[in-house]
Design a protein around this motif. Sequence first.
Motif, mmCIF file in Angstrom:
data_model
loop_
_atom_site.group_PDB
_atom_site.id
_atom_site.type_symbol
_atom_site.label_atom_id
_atom_site.label_comp_id
_atom_site.label_asym_id
_atom_site.label_seq_id
_atom_site.Cartn_x
_atom_site.Cartn_y
_atom_site.Cartn_z
ATOM 1 N N LEU A 139 0.818 -1.218 0.000
ATOM 2 C CA LEU A 139 0.000 0.000 0.000
ATOM 3 C C LEU A 139 0.850 1.266 0.000
ATOM 4 N N MET A 140 2.178 1.115 -0.094
ATOM 5 C CA MET A 140 2.989 2.319 0.098
ATOM 6 C C MET A 140 2.769 3.369 -0.984
ATOM 7 N N ILE A 141 2.540 2.952 -2.231
ATOM 8 C CA ILE A 141 2.386 3.937 -3.311
ATOM 9 C C ILE A 141 1.108 4.772 -3.125
ATOM 10 N N PRO A 142 -0.077 4.135 -3.016
ATOM 11 C CA PRO A 142 -1.273 4.970 -2.854
ATOM 12 C C PRO A 142 -1.283 5.790 -1.562
ATOM 13 N N PHE A 190 1.333 6.985 0.018
ATOM 14 C CA PHE A 190 2.290 8.075 -0.229
ATOM 15 C C PHE A 190 1.621 9.185 -1.051
ATOM 16 N N ASN A 191 0.920 8.799 -2.117
ATOM 17 C CA ASN A 191 0.277 9.794 -2.975
ATOM 18 C C ASN A 191 -0.883 10.488 -2.277
ATOM 19 N N MET A 192 -1.668 9.701 -1.509
ATOM 20 C CA MET A 192 -2.770 10.298 -0.756
ATOM 21 C C MET A 192 -2.244 11.359 0.204
#
Lengths: 277, 297
Positions: free
Chosen positions: A122-125, A127-129
């Motif tokens: 879940l690190m990408i979403p 991070f973007n959130m």
Amino acid sequence: MYRRRDVERQILLFLGMGAVTALFLFPVLIALGTSLKPMDQLFRYPPKIFSPTISFKSYNILLDYEYRRYFFNGYFIAFCTVGLTLLLGIMGGYSLSRYRLPAKRVIMVGILCLQLFPGAVLMIPIFNMARVLGLYNTYTALIIVDTAFVLPLVLWVLKGYFDMVPYEMEESAMIDGSGVIRIITQIMVPQIKPALIGVGLLAFIRSWNEFLFALILSEGIKVAPVTVGLARLFGQYAIDWNSVMALTIIAVVPLLIAFMVLQRYFIEGLGSGAIKG
Amino acid sequence: MISRGIQANKRLTGYLLFLPVLLFLLAIFIFPLTVIIKQSLFQIEISTQTEQFVGLQNYITIFKDSLFHTSLKNAFVFTITTIIAHMAIGWVVALMLSRSWPVEGLRSLFKSIILIPWIFSAPAAALIFKILYHPQGFLNYFTMSLFNTRVGFLSDPKIALFSVLAINAWKDFVMYMILILGGLQRIPDSLFEAAKLDGCTGIQSFRYVTLPMMKYLTMILILIDFVTTINHFDLIWVMTKGGPLRSTYLPGFLIYEKGIQRFDLGYATSLSMIMVLIVIVVMGLYILMSKESEEHV
């Protein structure tokens, strides 16, 4: 009188556990020993756990603003995580235990699965959130993420404990006209205090030791906790190993004390709640 | 009428209490998951803020990428050996601690001390073992005196993965040990007494009482360990960043590198999705297992 068999077994068990414990504590002793070595005795050959002269100079690293800041951030995030976890855990655990919610079975199984959900995917979403919401490099983001990843387990454990509290206690309070908040805070919370201490400790340790999200959601020393501070030491060319070990020792001692004092609650709470599906 | 009013009121309170928790979990887990699914099907250009639907193109790119193959292979080797290590150490320690010790105080003392490694954070553990594995550190001193050779614990690509594995085993076996111990202590004493009356020796009662009673718990623990370890990030990343020669490179690092450092969102989210699918399969097994263990115990 002990029987001979008992004595033999005691000695065997003692030797076995003694050997395992010594093996597993060896690295901890190295850390302690290294932190107490003067600079010039760091990598002597043959290596010794403790040097003949002991120096506490390496612990001066705490006078450094950067490291004090890491510790402050770590404590702040961990304590807030404990607070938020307990608040949400009590609300969720109590409602799951006492109310008929729609699709409760699905929710329970879902929570069981979330408990295993690994952060790395879940690190990408996340991070973007955090970037989009302006929460990048804030305490809020780290507290929310740390709480989220410990909450599913906490909900399971607390629901189990709420289930064990008899209904009669609330009913009499309800007849007296107490509201739900009063019932929870005055009747239920005192009943499950050991469980709350256990999950509180778990939330603290998880948050204090969390690394991945602290790494990707922080920059500089504004909100970065101790784990990130320690990891940054790896990138440096010349490492003062004794100061580094002093830091790891300082980082672990408060946890160690809390853990030793409270571990009874911790093991009971986890042992009964974590796996029971 | 009044009681129905109270019922409705009560139900409303329940919803109101649970709603914040539900929203919280949806925001951190479910919403990001839908984002991953969507973004994995697009080619996203950060600089121009444009995205273009590419179907499964990102997935095809990943399956052709040798770095993905390396990371997945490492992850499986690392995961399986980690599980074996955790279960072996966890079982041995739990068995020793589950026996009745004539001196009870000693048992509780060992039980608290053995938990200490778990309290260290991943970066702290990595730093400590960096000293142990140092060319002039303790382990090389032992190998020098015993075999007259130095071992590049972190510099030899054939060994590095197992060196970090040892740290992971050292630090995280505790959780499994506690849960195994809890399981062992839940086996009713009457079963062992019955086995003794039937003439079972210690080993036989272990084989015919302990093992069958612990089968489901152990399998569930293996599944939990699998999901956690296949997506491992922190310890190895701090220790080696995936080196030497990518011998400790894991899928989590690839997601980090592509998504956070290079803004290749399509690649990173598709890879996340692949890892999510692996997790979902194992979770399905986990749910089945939990149900079965409920029926059996």
